[in-house]
Design a protein around this motif. Structure first.
Motif, PDB file in Angstrom:
ATOM      1  N   GLY A  93       0.756  -1.187   0.206  1.00  0.00           N
ATOM      2  CA  GLY A  93      -0.448  -0.339  -0.351  1.00  0.00           C
ATOM      3  C   GLY A  93       1.086   0.912  -0.049  1.00  0.00           C
ATOM      4  N   ILE A  96      -0.589   7.508   2.373  1.00  0.00           N
ATOM      5  CA  ILE A  96      -0.791   8.590   2.225  1.00  0.00           C
ATOM      6  C   ILE A  96      -0.767   9.942   3.114  1.00  0.00           C
ATOM      7  N   THR A 109      -0.663   5.915   8.624  1.00  0.00           N
ATOM      8  CA  THR A 109      -1.804   5.527   7.881  1.00  0.00           C
ATOM      9  C   THR A 109      -1.319   5.133   6.061  1.00  0.00           C
ATOM     10  N   GLU A 111      -3.000   3.178   2.720  1.00  0.00           N
ATOM     11  CA  GLU A 111      -4.207   2.823   1.651  1.00  0.00           C
ATOM     12  C   GLU A 111      -3.777   0.968   1.054  1.00  0.00           C
ATOM     13  N   SER A 113      -3.869  -1.795  -1.360  1.00  0.00           N
ATOM     14  CA  SER A 113      -3.297  -1.819  -2.605  1.00  0.00           C
ATOM     15  C   SER A 113      -3.943  -3.647  -3.217  1.00  0.00           C
ATOM     16  N   THR A 125      -8.646  -3.173  -0.886  1.00  0.00           N
ATOM     17  CA  THR A 125      -9.271  -1.769  -0.880  1.00  0.00           C
ATOM     18  C   THR A 125      -8.943  -1.434   0.569  1.00  0.00           C
ATOM     19  N   LYS A 127      -8.490   1.579   4.453  1.00  0.00           N
ATOM     20  CA  LYS A 127      -7.064   1.895   4.535  1.00  0.00           C
ATOM     21  C   LYS A 127      -6.857   1.584   6.270  1.00  0.00           C
TER      22      LYS A 127
END
Length: 306
Positions: A93, A96, A109, A111, A113, A125, A127
């Protein structure tokens, strides 16, 4: 209706509040919302007095539906569907948010993938919050990382009236946590490929302000000013924090409309000093307010004042 704007806001907020306690399928709410809109159009042409109530009900449903979409109705590949697997997983990920580096820990933090476990992988998907039990500056906003660990659900409220950490994280769109003992458990796949505005303007500006505080002030003045200006309370000592709490002045450490007002006054003075044309005043002031809002992590009080 005497105060239509007030009624609209109250109805929408009420929908959000009800959505927090009542769980209904989003498609069901959407169907009722569409039906309510049809009735609104019908009663509009009929010029019926019931139109106001129908519109308020429609706004109530809109708030309810929006809350369901934001907090509960997730796709099958959302991270919330892969929590507490009781086995380590490999996650890929992007960071972000600017890493939160503290005295003995670091928060990232991410996000997500991609998720891999038992030699299987799938795109995902959502967080997560990665907690590293060490202070490290190895990671930056925009870094694409890969880590291995246990993906868990955040701790929920244990007793009535206590802080609900799970609900707090959900307001930020975070639904999973990973605890790591060391930053060595994270591999950087790609450096700083985040949003240009944040990575090239916001974060360097924030770092510049911090460096000024560090080079010109000693503790506790440095951390206090960071709280007053940037709303960052993490470096303030426990003793001083408790003093502000006991004296009822803790709100001074939170950025608000007052801070935005100071920024606006400074910018007006700047454009007047350099005799910037009138059309340029608006650009400078709006850009300055936008940058300040992002520097303070778009805290609700700043966004509202901005």
């Amino acid at each position: 209706m005497k105060y239509p704007a007030l009624g609209a806001v109250v109805a929408f907020i009420l929908g959000i509040m009800v959505g927090d306690y009542v769980d209904l399928p989003s498609f069901f709410l959407l169907a009722i919302l569409i039906l309510s809109l049809v009735f609104s159009i019908y009663f509009y042409f009929k010029k019926s007095k019931i139109l106001d109530f129908i519109l308020l009900f429609t706004l109530f449903l809109a708030g309810f539906w929006r809350y369901e979409l934001k907090t509960k109705d997730f796709p099958l590949n959302h991270i919330s569907n892969f929590l507490d697997l009781e086995k380590p997983v490999l996650l890929t990920g992007k960071i972000i948010v600017d890493p939160d580096v503290r005295e003995n820990k670091t928060y990232l933090t991410v996000e997500t993938s991609k998720l891999e476990w038992d030699n299987r992988g799938l795109p995902i998907t959502g967080k997560i919050l990665v907690k590293i039990r060490q202070s490290t500056f190895d990671f930056n906003y925009g870094d694409l990382i890969q880590l291995k660990g246990y993906l868990n659900s955040p701790l929920s409220q244990r007793n009535p009236g206590l802080f609900d950490y799970k609900r707090y994280l959900s307001t930020k769109g975070i639904y999973g946590t990973v605890f790591l003992a060391s930053p060595q458990n994270i591999k950087i796949l790609e450096n700083q490929s985040g949003n240009f505005f944040i990575s090239k303007i916001i974060l360097p500006t924030k770092k510049f302000i911090r460096n000024i505080f560090t080079s010109t002030l000693d503790e506790p003045h440095r951390s206090l000013l960071a709280g007053f200006v940037l709303g960052e309370k993490r470096e303030i000592s426990k003793e001083i924090y408790e003093m502000f709490t006991k004296t009822g002045t803790l709100h001074l450490l939170a950025v608000s409309g007052f801070n935005v007002g100071i920024i606006v006054l400074f910018l007006f003075g700047f454009v007047k000093l350099f005799r910037i044309p009138k059309w340029g005043n608006l650009v400078v002031v709006l850009l300055g307010i936008l940058i300040f809002s992002f520097i303070t992590n778009n805290q609700p009080s700043v966004v509202r004042a901005s």
